[in-house]
Design a protein around this motif. Structure first.
Motif, PDB file in Angstrom:
ATOM      1  N   PRO A   1       7.322  11.402   4.278  1.00 30.05           N
ATOM      2  CA  PRO A   1       7.591  11.008   2.888  1.00 30.05           C
ATOM      3  C   PRO A   1       8.833  10.123   2.818  1.00 30.05           C
ATOM      4  O   PRO A   1       9.848  10.425   3.436  1.00 30.05           O
ATOM      5  CB  PRO A   1       7.817  12.340   2.178  1.00 30.05           C
ATOM      6  N   LEU A   2       8.728   9.015   2.089  1.00 30.39           N
ATOM      7  CA  LEU A   2       9.869   8.112   1.916  1.00 30.39           C
ATOM      8  C   LEU A   2      10.612   8.389   0.617  1.00 30.39           C
ATOM      9  O   LEU A   2      11.829   8.330   0.574  1.00 30.39           O
ATOM     10  CB  LEU A   2       9.410   6.654   1.939  1.00 30.39           C
ATOM     11  N   SER A   3       9.855   8.654  -0.458  1.00 30.47           N
ATOM     12  CA  SER A   3      10.514   8.931  -1.732  1.00 30.47           C
ATOM     13  C   SER A   3       9.636   9.813  -2.606  1.00 30.47           C
ATOM     14  O   SER A   3       8.418   9.852  -2.458  1.00 30.47           O
ATOM     15  CB  SER A   3      10.869   7.637  -2.468  1.00 30.47           C
ATOM     16  N   LEU A   4      10.292  10.502  -3.510  1.00 28.32           N
ATOM     17  CA  LEU A   4       9.649  11.388  -4.478  1.00 28.32           C
ATOM     18  C   LEU A   4      10.100  10.910  -5.848  1.00 28.32           C
ATOM     19  O   LEU A   4      11.300  10.755  -6.073  1.00 28.32           O
ATOM     20  CB  LEU A   4      10.103  12.818  -4.208  1.00 28.32           C
ATOM     21  N   TYR A   5       9.147  10.631  -6.742  1.00 24.01           N
ATOM     22  CA  TYR A   5       9.517  10.040  -8.027  1.00 24.01           C
ATOM     23  C   TYR A   5       8.511  10.388  -9.108  1.00 24.01           C
ATOM     24  O   TYR A   5       7.420  10.895  -8.819  1.00 24.01           O
ATOM     25  CB  TYR A   5       9.640   8.517  -7.895  1.00 24.01           C
ATOM     26  N   PHE A   6       8.893  10.132 -10.345  1.00 24.14           N
ATOM     27  CA  PHE A   6       7.986  10.266 -11.484  1.00 24.14           C
ATOM     28  C   PHE A   6       7.552   8.874 -11.901  1.00 24.14           C
ATOM     29  O   PHE A   6       8.387   7.991 -12.094  1.00 24.14           O
ATOM     30  CB  PHE A   6       8.685  10.960 -12.662  1.00 24.14           C
ATOM     31  N   LYS A   7       6.252   8.683 -12.024  1.00 25.23           N
ATOM     32  CA  LYS A   7       5.706   7.400 -12.466  1.00 25.23           C
ATOM     33  C   LYS A   7       4.882   7.671 -13.715  1.00 25.23           C
ATOM     34  O   LYS A   7       3.860   8.353 -13.643  1.00 25.23           O
ATOM     35  CB  LYS A   7       4.845   6.785 -11.370  1.00 25.23           C
ATOM     36  N   ASP A   8       5.331   7.174 -14.841  1.00 25.30           N
ATOM     37  CA  ASP A   8       4.698   7.428 -16.141  1.00 25.30           C
ATOM     38  C   ASP A   8       4.500   8.922 -16.383  1.00 25.30           C
ATOM     39  O   ASP A   8       3.462   9.362 -16.861  1.00 25.30           O
ATOM     40  CB  ASP A   8       3.362   6.677 -16.253  1.00 25.30           C
ATOM     41  N   GLY A   9       5.500   9.728 -16.003  1.00 20.33           N
ATOM     42  CA  GLY A   9       5.469  11.157 -16.267  1.00 20.33           C
ATOM     43  C   GLY A   9       4.760  12.000 -15.229  1.00 20.33           C
ATOM     44  O   GLY A   9       4.726  13.225 -15.344  1.00 20.33           O
ATOM     45  N   ARG A  10       4.195  11.392 -14.214  1.00 20.92           N
ATOM     46  CA  ARG A  10       3.488  12.141 -13.168  1.00 20.92           C
ATOM     47  C   ARG A  10       4.267  12.084 -11.856  1.00 20.92           C
ATOM     48  O   ARG A  10       4.750  11.024 -11.468  1.00 20.92           O
ATOM     49  CB  ARG A  10       2.087  11.575 -12.955  1.00 20.92           C
ATOM     50  N   ALA A  11       4.344  13.219 -11.168  1.00 20.65           N
ATOM     51  CA  ALA A  11       5.080  13.288  -9.902  1.00 20.65           C
ATOM     52  C   ALA A  11       4.277  12.607  -8.801  1.00 20.65           C
ATOM     53  O   ALA A  11       3.095  12.864  -8.628  1.00 20.65           O
ATOM     54  CB  ALA A  11       5.348  14.733  -9.526  1.00 20.65           C
ATOM     55  N   LYS A  12       4.930  11.719  -8.084  1.00 18.08           N
ATOM     56  CA  LYS A  12       4.299  10.975  -6.991  1.00 18.08           C
ATOM     57  C   LYS A  12       5.189  11.040  -5.764  1.00 18.08           C
ATOM     58  O   LYS A  12       6.396  11.254  -5.859  1.00 18.08           O
ATOM     59  CB  LYS A  12       4.114   9.496  -7.370  1.00 18.08           C
TER      60      LYS A  12
END
Length: 158
Positions: free
Chosen positions: A108-119
């Protein structure tokens, strides 16, 4: 329509780009429990030891540390549990073929929220040798010194 817009990065694995040669990157959704989402929204996560693997046609993320939610009760999550990732079947097959080749792994390179969803951003990567790491560090230092010399030359020349 999602309540949130845009991208909010929760955690990045900066060491991964130093330790691995990144071949391809993929975006995947994560199956999380409620307290995990709340903990992530507070910006608490660590990808340092994390890795992903394929098991039975499904892709899993393991050893990623999402600390327990502070206001959670008895139904809090365990911090380092296996989490299922959501990807298209064709992508999983493509990644599976790539990782079966020698030396490739999923990180995994990064953990983020995209338009409210965890990616999570996954990378198919190959481990660097020690001399490759030293060479990359040396190149970065040389570039930094050259940029400094150019900047000082511009300041003196004006």
């Amino acid at each position: 329509m999602p309540r949130e817009r845009g991208e909010k990065v929760v955690a990045t694995n900066r060491k991964a780009r130093h330790d691995y040669l990144i071949e391809d990157t993929y975006e995947a959704g994560i199956v999380l429990s409620g307290t995990e989402v709340k903990s992530l929204r507070q910006g608490r996560a660590s990808l340092v030891d994390g890795y992903a693997f394929i098991d039975g046609g499904e892709i899993w993320l393991d050893a990623v540390h999402i600390p327990e939610y502070t206001e959670g009760t008895w139904n809090n999550h365990s911090p380092r549990r296996k989490r299922k990732l959501l990807m298209h079947k064709q992508e999983i097959v493509k990644i599976s073929h790539k990782t079966k080749e020698g030396g490739y792994t999923l990180i995994p390179l990064s953990l983020y929220f995209k338009d409210g969803r965890a990616k999570v951003e996954l990378a198919v990567a190959k481990g660097k040798r020690e001399y490759d790491k030293r060479q990359a560090l040396r190149e970065r230092q040389d570039k930094r010194e050259a940029d400094r010399a150019m900047a000082s030359h511009r300041h003196l020349g004006e």
